[in-house]
Structures are given as C-alpha cells and as structure tokens.
Design a protein around this motif. Structure first.
Motif, PDB file in Angstrom:
ATOM      1  N   HIS A 114       0.844  -1.197   0.000  1.00 43.70           N
ATOM      2  CA  HIS A 114       0.000   0.000   0.000  1.00 43.70           C
ATOM      3  C   HIS A 114       0.879   1.248   0.000  1.00 43.70           C
ATOM      4  O   HIS A 114       2.017   1.214   0.432  1.00 43.70           O
ATOM      5  CB  HIS A 114      -0.885   0.047   1.244  1.00 43.70           C
ATOM      6  CG  HIS A 114      -1.793  -1.138   1.378  1.00 43.70           C
ATOM      7  ND1 HIS A 114      -2.773  -1.422   0.453  1.00 43.70           N
ATOM      8  CD2 HIS A 114      -1.871  -2.116   2.314  1.00 43.70           C
ATOM      9  CE1 HIS A 114      -3.418  -2.526   0.834  1.00 43.70           C
ATOM     10  NE2 HIS A 114      -2.881  -2.971   1.952  1.00 43.70           N
ATOM     11  N   SER A 115       0.314   2.363  -0.462  1.00 47.90           N
ATOM     12  CA  SER A 115       1.013   3.630  -0.280  1.00 47.90           C
ATOM     13  C   SER A 115       0.302   4.383   0.840  1.00 47.90           C
ATOM     14  O   SER A 115      -0.866   4.128   1.118  1.00 47.90           O
ATOM     15  CB  SER A 115       1.011   4.442  -1.568  1.00 47.90           C
ATOM     16  OG  SER A 115      -0.318   4.708  -1.958  1.00 47.90           O
ATOM     17  N   TYR A 116       1.016   5.290   1.490  1.00 45.42           N
ATOM     18  CA  TYR A 116       0.381   5.964   2.614  1.00 45.42           C
ATOM     19  C   TYR A 116       0.902   7.375   2.798  1.00 45.42           C
ATOM     20  O   TYR A 116       1.971   7.728   2.312  1.00 45.42           O
ATOM     21  CB  TYR A 116       0.594   5.172   3.906  1.00 45.42           C
ATOM     22  CG  TYR A 116       2.019   5.192   4.414  1.00 45.42           C
ATOM     23  CD1 TYR A 116       2.968   4.322   3.908  1.00 45.42           C
ATOM     24  CD2 TYR A 116       2.415   6.114   5.381  1.00 45.42           C
ATOM     25  CE1 TYR A 116       4.276   4.351   4.351  1.00 45.42           C
ATOM     26  CE2 TYR A 116       3.725   6.152   5.837  1.00 45.42           C
ATOM     27  CZ  TYR A 116       4.654   5.267   5.313  1.00 45.42           C
ATOM     28  OH  TYR A 116       5.945   5.307   5.754  1.00 45.42           O
ATOM     29  N   GLU A 117       0.096   8.176   3.494  1.00 45.92           N
ATOM     30  CA  GLU A 117       0.532   9.497   3.948  1.00 45.92           C
ATOM     31  C   GLU A 117       0.226   9.598   5.422  1.00 45.92           C
ATOM     32  O   GLU A 117      -0.699   8.967   5.921  1.00 45.92           O
ATOM     33  CB  GLU A 117      -0.216  10.588   3.191  1.00 45.92           C
ATOM     34  CG  GLU A 117       0.361  10.837   1.817  1.00 45.92           C
ATOM     35  CD  GLU A 117      -0.393  11.936   1.090  1.00 45.92           C
ATOM     36  OE1 GLU A 117      -0.744  12.955   1.730  1.00 45.92           O
ATOM     37  OE2 GLU A 117      -0.645  11.738  -0.106  1.00 45.92           O
ATOM     38  N   LEU A 118       1.011  10.438   6.100  1.00 44.52           N
ATOM     39  CA  LEU A 118       0.839  10.570   7.547  1.00 44.52           C
ATOM     40  C   LEU A 118       0.103  11.853   7.901  1.00 44.52           C
ATOM     41  O   LEU A 118       0.251  12.873   7.229  1.00 44.52           O
ATOM     42  CB  LEU A 118       2.209  10.597   8.228  1.00 44.52           C
ATOM     43  CG  LEU A 118       3.022   9.305   8.157  1.00 44.52           C
ATOM     44  CD1 LEU A 118       4.448   9.562   8.621  1.00 44.52           C
ATOM     45  CD2 LEU A 118       2.375   8.211   8.989  1.00 44.52           C
ATOM     46  N   ALA A 119      -0.680  11.788   8.968  1.00 43.63           N
ATOM     47  CA  ALA A 119      -1.270  12.977   9.558  1.00 43.63           C
ATOM     48  C   ALA A 119      -1.038  12.864  11.065  1.00 43.63           C
ATOM     49  O   ALA A 119      -1.134  11.777  11.620  1.00 43.63           O
ATOM     50  CB  ALA A 119      -2.762  13.037   9.262  1.00 43.63           C
ATOM     51  N   CYS A 120      -0.694  13.988  11.706  1.00 36.21           N
ATOM     52  CA  CYS A 120      -0.300  13.924  13.118  1.00 36.21           C
ATOM     53  C   CYS A 120      -1.453  14.126  14.084  1.00 36.21           C
ATOM     54  O   CYS A 120      -1.329  13.869  15.276  1.00 36.21           O
ATOM     55  CB  CYS A 120       0.781  14.944  13.417  1.00 36.21           C
ATOM     56  SG  CYS A 120       2.297  14.520  12.577  1.00 36.21           S
ATOM     57  N   ASP A 121      -2.556  14.626  13.587  1.00 35.46           N
ATOM     58  CA  ASP A 121      -3.727  14.771  14.466  1.00 35.46           C
ATOM     59  C   ASP A 121      -4.993  14.844  13.600  1.00 35.46           C
ATOM     60  O   ASP A 121      -4.917  14.835  12.369  1.00 35.46           O
ATOM     61  CB  ASP A 121      -3.602  16.014  15.364  1.00 35.46           C
ATOM     62  CG  ASP A 121      -3.503  17.298  14.568  1.00 35.46           C
ATOM     63  OD1 ASP A 121      -4.182  17.425  13.510  1.00 35.46           O
ATOM     64  OD2 ASP A 121      -2.753  18.200  14.979  1.00 35.46           O
ATOM     65  N   GLY A 122      -6.132  14.936  14.285  1.00 37.22           N
ATOM     66  CA  GLY A 122      -7.406  14.914  13.575  1.00 37.22           C
ATOM     67  C   GLY A 122      -7.586  16.089  12.619  1.00 37.22           C
ATOM     68  O   GLY A 122      -8.189  15.945  11.538  1.00 37.22           O
ATOM     69  N   LEU A 123      -7.042  17.241  13.011  1.00 38.50           N
ATOM     70  CA  LEU A 123      -7.199  18.419  12.142  1.00 38.50           C
ATOM     71  C   LEU A 123      -6.477  18.199  10.816  1.00 38.50           C
ATOM     72  O   LEU A 123      -6.986  18.539   9.738  1.00 38.50           O
ATOM     73  CB  LEU A 123      -6.639  19.672  12.838  1.00 38.50           C
ATOM     74  CG  LEU A 123      -7.439  20.161  14.050  1.00 38.50           C
ATOM     75  CD1 LEU A 123      -6.766  21.379  14.684  1.00 38.50           C
ATOM     76  CD2 LEU A 123      -8.879  20.487  13.639  1.00 38.50           C
TER      77      LEU A 123
END
Ligand code: ADP
Length: 313
Positions: free
Chosen positions: A211-220
């Motif tokens: 899979h490819s992915y991106e990160l987000a550090c919080d809900g916003l």
C-alpha cells in the motif's frame, strides 16, 4: 504417514485470504501482480480440515510466487453444488513463472522429487511440499493436478468435496458479483498517528503489504488532507492532540459525498468491548489493537476496502 483429518466449520474465503496475505509481501517484493478472485455465492461456512487445507494452499501459492520472476500470480476460488448439502470447492493457483518440464510431471507429486536439480540449486527447497499436498488432498478425497508449460507458467488445481456448515454468525458473504477482485495491496491509506515510532512501524507494514500511505499527526490534519487528497481508507489512532480520533471520525462522517464514507479503522490499545462500541458509534468501521499484528491489519484493510467497493454498486 498416518494422519487423521480434523473436520470443523471454517470460512473458505477467510482461509484463502489469510494464506494470500501471508504470501503477498514476497509477491510485492518481486513486483508480481498478485490477485485473489472469489466466484460469487461462495458458501460462507464449510466443513473440513482447515489447517491441512491451509498447508496445501500455502505450499501451492508459495511455490507460484517462488518460481515466478515476472508477471502475475492469481488465485481463483470457485465452487459447484454436488449433492444437496455438498459443494465441490476448487482453488486454482495460476502463475506466469518458469513452468515445469513435461518429463518431470509423472513424478512431480512424489516425495523428494524436484523438477530440475539446477532449479533446486537456484531456488532451494526439499521437494516434499507437493508430495505432502497430494497426500493431504488424497486423504480428503479430493484431487490435485497441474497444467504447465515451460517458460509460460503453471496452474495448480485443487478440488475437494465438502459439506456445507450452518453457523449463522459466520454467514456474512452475500456477494452480488460474478467475480470479485481482492488485491492485497495497492490502496492509498491515510495514517493518523502522532507517535513517531508507531508511524514508522505502521508505515513499514503498509509498504510491505504493497500500500502507499501518507501521515497525519492529528485529527485536524486528517480533515485538511481529506479535502485535498483522495484516499481509500484511514487508519486512525484514537488519542491524538488537537482533535482526537473519535472527534475526527464524527467530523468526517458529517462530510458530504464520498469523503464522508471513507472506511476508517481505529488503531488503539483499548480492546475492551465498550470501547469498541464507542468507535463503531462514532462511525468507525473496524478496529485493530496495538501492538499491531501485520496479518490482522492486512485483513482489516482488505475487508474494509472490499466492503466499500461493494457498497458503491
Ligand atoms: P520444494 O520444497 O522443492 O519447492 P515442492 O514439492 O513444493 O518442493 O515442489 C517440487 C518441485 O516442483 C520444485 O522444486 C519445482 O521444481 C517444481 N515446482 C513446484 N511448483 C512450481 C511452480 N509453480 N512453477 C514451477 N515449478 C514448480
């Protein structure tokens, strides 16, 4: 060589998906296209020796990946009613690999046989796998055979007659399709996770699964990224700064259009039943406990993506 079968209820689709998930990493490393197809109407519960079937399928699918350098490995699961409560389950494992010399075919399923000693030096192996497969399938009263062409590839076919099971809690399979495609990789995943170590671990697992992915550090950040990018699924940590996983999920479910329907899998240390209920009520689709088990994650992702695909029709 004395063996007794252990017959119990099992979900044939789950079985094949599990075996496929455990071989998918190697297939992706070799850049092979790896597909698993299920004919519609596959009985959700059958009676058989799941462990032994797993061993056979693992061997055949493992060999297909092992002896294929480019192209594809396809696993196709079909079935046919036999008598009232019996079905013939057939699994075909097709590869575009090196193929097998016709001279080796008559003894292929015998112990310690390898089709070609040069191949053995190159690929390793004991020559026992297919003999064991044949032994187990014989014991089940089934058939195993191969069609192959040197340089083109091979198709190993296993068929066994099994009785239908009845457990209602397993009855979840009411597919509306002729054939379904379950690819074990290739999804675009948004990972919402604030802990750096967890980001690395999850990222490595997703990459391994293709899979490819991106990160987000919080809900916003999740909400911001959803506005801009397009993803197949979100893996959502629960405890995050600014906007936590539950609040972010509620906000996503309030969105219009397809963004509001994206599958969300909770990643969390809490495995208590009440917590699970809270996640589901917030609009999450599933839940995988930390520390994350790669197989469970793979299965949760493929079933969430598959369900989503079905609901779009
Ligand atoms: P091994 O442990 O050596 O892989 P197997 O009994 O599983 O033993 O396979 C026996 C031999 O059959 C292999 O060594 C290989 O030469 C040949 N073979 C099995 N599956 C395939 C395949 N999918 N494509 C090409 N050759 C295969």
């Amino acid at each position: 060589g004395r063996l007794e079968l252990v017959v119990a209820e099992f979900d044939p689709r789950r079985l094949v998906e599990d075996v496929a998930a455990s071989v998918a990493t190697r297939a992706h490393e070799k850049a092979l296209a790896f597909r698993v197809q299920f004919e519609s109407g596959l009985p959700p519960v059958l009676l058989g020796d799941e462990g032994r079937l797993r061993q056979v399928l693992f061997n055949l699918i493992g060999n297909a990946v092992k002896f294929t350098e480019r192209g594809s490995v396809t696993v196709e699961v079909t079935h046919r009613p036999v008598e009232r409560d019996r079905v013939l389950l057939e699994v075909a494992v097709r590869d575009t690999g090196i193929g097998i010399d016709p001279g080796a075919l008559p003894t292929l399923f015998e112990r310690f046989r390898q089709a070609d000693s040069g191949i053995t030096r190159r690929y390793g192996g004991s020559g026992l796998g297919l003999a064991i497969c044949r032994g187990l399938i014989d014991l089940m009263g089934g058939k195993i055979d191969v069609e192959t062409e040197v340089g083109k590839g091979s198709t190993f076919r296993v068929s066994v007659e099994l009785r239908r099971g009845h457990s209602l809690q397993l009855v979840t399979n009411d597919s509306r399709f002729d054939t379904e495609l379950v690819s074990s990789g290739g999804s675009r995943i948004l990972v919402a996770e604030d802990n750096e170590t967890n980001q690395l671990v999850i990222g490595a697992m997703l990459t391994q699964l293709g899979h490819s992915y991106e990160l987000a550090c919080d809900g916003l950040e999740v909400l911001a990224k959803l506005q801009r990018g397009s993803y197949d699924l979100i893996l959502m940590d629960i405890q995050m700064p600014n906007l936590d996983g539950l609040a972010a999920t509620r906000a996503i479910r309030a969105l219009d259009g397809s963004a509001g329907q994206i599958p969300i899998i909770a990643l969390t240390a809490n495995t208590m039943v009440e917590d699970r209920q809270t996640y589901l009520e917030a609009g999450m689709d599933d839940h995988v406990a930390k520390p994350i088990d790669a197989q469970k994650l793979a299965r949760a992702i493929s079933s969430a993506v598959e369900l989503q695909r079905q609901s779009q029709y």
